[in-house]
Design a protein around this motif. Structure first.
Motif, PDB file in Angstrom:
ATOM      1  N   PRO A  50     -15.812 -24.062 113.322  1.00 17.78           N
ATOM      2  CA  PRO A  50     -17.393 -24.069 113.490  1.00 17.78           C
ATOM      3  C   PRO A  50     -17.858 -25.535 114.084  1.00 17.78           C
ATOM      4  CG  PRO A  50     -16.704 -24.486 111.157  1.00 17.78           C
ATOM      5  CD  PRO A  50     -15.168 -24.116 111.855  1.00 17.78           C
ATOM      6  N   VAL A  51     -19.025 -25.187 114.655  1.00 15.43           N
ATOM      7  CA  VAL A  51     -19.600 -26.402 115.438  1.00 15.43           C
ATOM      8  C   VAL A  51     -20.551 -26.996 114.232  1.00 15.43           C
ATOM      9  CG1 VAL A  51     -21.235 -27.158 117.114  1.00 15.43           C
ATOM     10  CG2 VAL A  51     -19.382 -25.572 117.482  1.00 15.43           C
ATOM     11  N   GLY A  52     -20.362 -28.156 113.821  1.00 20.52           N
ATOM     12  CA  GLY A  52     -21.196 -28.831 112.496  1.00 20.52           C
ATOM     13  C   GLY A  52     -22.226 -29.827 113.019  1.00 20.52           C
ATOM     14  N   HIS A  53     -22.192 -30.091 114.479  1.00 19.58           N
ATOM     15  CA  HIS A  53     -23.227 -31.232 114.904  1.00 19.58           C
ATOM     16  C   HIS A  53     -23.429 -31.028 116.424  1.00 19.58           C
ATOM     17  CE1 HIS A  53     -20.383 -34.137 116.090  1.00 19.58           C
ATOM     18  NE2 HIS A  53     -19.723 -33.800 115.190  1.00 19.58           N
ATOM     19  N   ASP A  54     -24.542 -31.354 116.934  1.00 20.36           N
ATOM     20  CA  ASP A  54     -24.918 -31.600 118.304  1.00 20.36           C
ATOM     21  C   ASP A  54     -23.530 -32.429 119.030  1.00 20.36           C
ATOM     22  OD1 ASP A  54     -26.054 -31.332 120.841  1.00 20.36           O
ATOM     23  OD2 ASP A  54     -27.040 -33.259 120.284  1.00 20.36           O
ATOM     24  N   GLY A  55     -23.263 -32.070 119.932  1.00 23.30           N
ATOM     25  CA  GLY A  55     -22.191 -33.054 120.615  1.00 23.30           C
ATOM     26  C   GLY A  55     -20.705 -32.844 120.150  1.00 23.30           C
ATOM     27  N   GLN A  56     -20.456 -32.041 119.288  1.00 20.81           N
ATOM     28  CA  GLN A  56     -19.084 -31.960 118.824  1.00 20.81           C
ATOM     29  C   GLN A  56     -18.101 -31.458 119.851  1.00 20.81           C
ATOM     30  OE1 GLN A  56     -18.945 -29.625 114.934  1.00 20.81           O
ATOM     31  NE2 GLN A  56     -16.589 -29.751 115.022  1.00 20.81           N
ATOM     32  N   GLU A  57     -17.081 -31.880 119.749  1.00 21.02           N
ATOM     33  CA  GLU A  57     -15.776 -31.840 120.557  1.00 21.02           C
ATOM     34  C   GLU A  57     -14.780 -31.202 120.190  1.00 21.02           C
ATOM     35  OE1 GLU A  57     -15.050 -35.494 122.797  1.00 21.02           O
ATOM     36  OE2 GLU A  57     -17.270 -35.462 123.989  1.00 21.02           O
ATOM     37  N   PHE A  58     -14.043 -30.263 120.814  1.00 23.36           N
ATOM     38  CA  PHE A  58     -12.986 -29.516 120.528  1.00 23.36           C
ATOM     39  C   PHE A  58     -11.888 -29.852 121.529  1.00 23.36           C
ATOM     40  CE2 PHE A  58     -16.536 -27.312 118.632  1.00 23.36           C
ATOM     41  CZ  PHE A  58     -16.040 -27.334 117.397  1.00 23.36           C
ATOM     42  N   HIS A  59     -10.690 -30.127 121.251  1.00 23.88           N
ATOM     43  CA  HIS A  59      -9.468 -30.408 122.348  1.00 23.88           C
ATOM     44  C   HIS A  59      -8.852 -29.116 122.675  1.00 23.88           C
ATOM     45  CE1 HIS A  59      -9.925 -34.828 122.642  1.00 23.88           C
ATOM     46  NE2 HIS A  59     -10.243 -34.689 121.278  1.00 23.88           N
ATOM     47  N   THR A  60      -9.077 -28.982 123.902  1.00 24.32           N
ATOM     48  CA  THR A  60      -8.166 -27.593 124.607  1.00 24.32           C
ATOM     49  C   THR A  60      -7.211 -28.020 125.632  1.00 24.32           C
ATOM     50  OG1 THR A  60      -9.568 -26.861 126.672  1.00 24.32           O
ATOM     51  CG2 THR A  60     -10.269 -26.542 124.335  1.00 24.32           C
ATOM     52  N   ARG A  61      -6.302 -27.101 126.108  1.00 23.30           N
ATOM     53  CA  ARG A  61      -5.454 -27.260 127.035  1.00 23.30           C
ATOM     54  C   ARG A  61      -6.104 -27.540 128.370  1.00 23.30           C
ATOM     55  NH1 ARG A  61      -1.443 -22.246 125.755  1.00 23.30           N
ATOM     56  NH2 ARG A  61      -3.516 -21.452 125.875  1.00 23.30           N
ATOM     57  N   ALA A  62      -7.400 -26.988 128.381  1.00 19.95           N
ATOM     58  CA  ALA A  62      -8.066 -27.226 129.718  1.00 19.95           C
ATOM     59  C   ALA A  62      -9.001 -28.545 129.621  1.00 19.95           C
ATOM     60  CB  ALA A  62      -8.965 -25.938 129.875  1.00 19.95           C
ATOM     61  N   GLY A  63      -8.949 -29.155 128.583  1.00 20.38           N
ATOM     62  CA  GLY A  63      -9.792 -30.417 128.607  1.00 20.38           C
ATOM     63  C   GLY A  63     -10.805 -30.352 127.519  1.00 20.38           C
TER      64      GLY A  63
END
Length: 314
Positions: free
Chosen positions: A119-132
């Motif tokens: 889940p997204v918990g806050h504005d600007g949260q980032e997740f790492h993917t194989r694409a970036g």
């Protein structure tokens, strides 16, 4: 060969029409295949595209209004039926996690796959993917809503002629990249000497929202922007009242944010002529414009040359 394209599953807002399915979008970005906002009927729409449930590497839900999420149970169960083996991350507003769990378990089925809630918990949260980096930004809508931005890091493209001039080939190429330098004929060669800068690309997905700063933050320098244009400007007051954009607003955002290709979608069923959206957007945006239709395939523009500034489009 890598592929970067948007596959449109549906383009209607709130209620489907005879020609437009509920929302649904698949971004094919090399090894990542991301489904955004699977509305009702997304599983069936996939059958027309050549994209399978097993192909999907993650799902992003902007919010839990039905036209953006009612296809989620079908996709999860179809992935189970197709015997997918890879985990499936799903991103969604964390404050409304109860709706994700209801949808993921909407009916009886024998589950053998791993669905991984992220889940997204806050504005600007980032997740790492194989694409970036996949970044979420809070939007302005009556319920918790996030847009998504995929940011590919800058890199370098190796130049075969320069590698050959320094006598670098085979396993030495990997050593150069891994170690950051390679000794050859008494001197140290760095990657910068045998490569050129390769600017990363950006994709942005903006659904149900009134105009706000984060719409611009998501759209900034996007090579491809997919954005709602639920209303035409003659209904701007209604759009503002219910937290949506007009085609003119979406086009102005794209022009002011340096967007290269603009995809308008999420059209209200009150309008029957898609040409009106194109005409309204063209008053503000002169770059590549697509008024999306169901089952469209939209190519991500080719990479900008190194050092090229974002074009002024409006």
């Amino acid at each position: 060969m890598s592929m970067r394209e948007l596959v449109v599953l549906g383009t209607a807002s709130q209620a489907p029409t005879r020609t437009r399915n509920h929302n649904g979008y698949v971004l094919r970005w090399d090894d990542e295949v991301i489904c955004f906002d699977p509305g009702e009927g997304s599983q069936r729409q996939l059958l027309h595209t050549g994209v399978t449930s097993i192909d999907l590497t993650r799902i992003c839900v902007t919010h839990f209004h039905g036209d953006h999420c009612l296809g989620l149970p079908g996709l999860i169960q179809r992935r189970n039926l197709d015997r997918a083996t890879a985990p499936l991350p799903v991103h969604f507003p964390g404050t409304d996690a109860e709706y994700f769990h209801r949808l993921a378990n909407a009916s009886l089925f024998h589950s053998t796959i791993e669905v991984r809630p992220e889940p997204v918990g806050h504005d600007g949260q980032e997740f790492h993917t194989r694409a970036g980096i996949l970044r979420a930004r809070r939007l302005r809508h009556p319920v918790a809503t996030y847009g998504y931005q995929l940011i590919e890091p800058d890199g370098r493209r190796l130049l075969p002629e320069r590698l050959a001039a320094h006598g670098i080939d085979g396993p030495d190429v990997g050593r150069l990249l891994r170690d950051g330098s390679l000794d050859r004929d008494g001197r140290r060669i760095t990657p910068a000497e045998v490569s050129t800068a390769r600017p990363g690309q950006r994709f942005a997905f903006v659904m149900d929202t009134g105009l706000c700063d984060n719409v611009y933050a998501l759209a900034e320098d996007a090579d491809l922007l997919v954005i709602e244009s639920t209303f035409l400007e003659r209904d701007a007051a209604r759009a503002a009242e219910v937290g949506h954009l007009t085609a003119a607003q979406a086009a102005r955002v794209a022009a002011e944010s340096g967007v290269r290709k603009l995809v308008l979608t999420h059209f209200s069923q009150r309008y029957s002529d898609a040409a009106e959206f194109a005409a309204e957007a063209r008053e503000h945006f002169t770059g590549e414009l697509v008024v999306a239709e169901d089952l469209d395939r939209v190519q991500v523009p080719k990479r900008r040359p190194a050092g090229a500034a974002a074009p002024v489009t409006g």
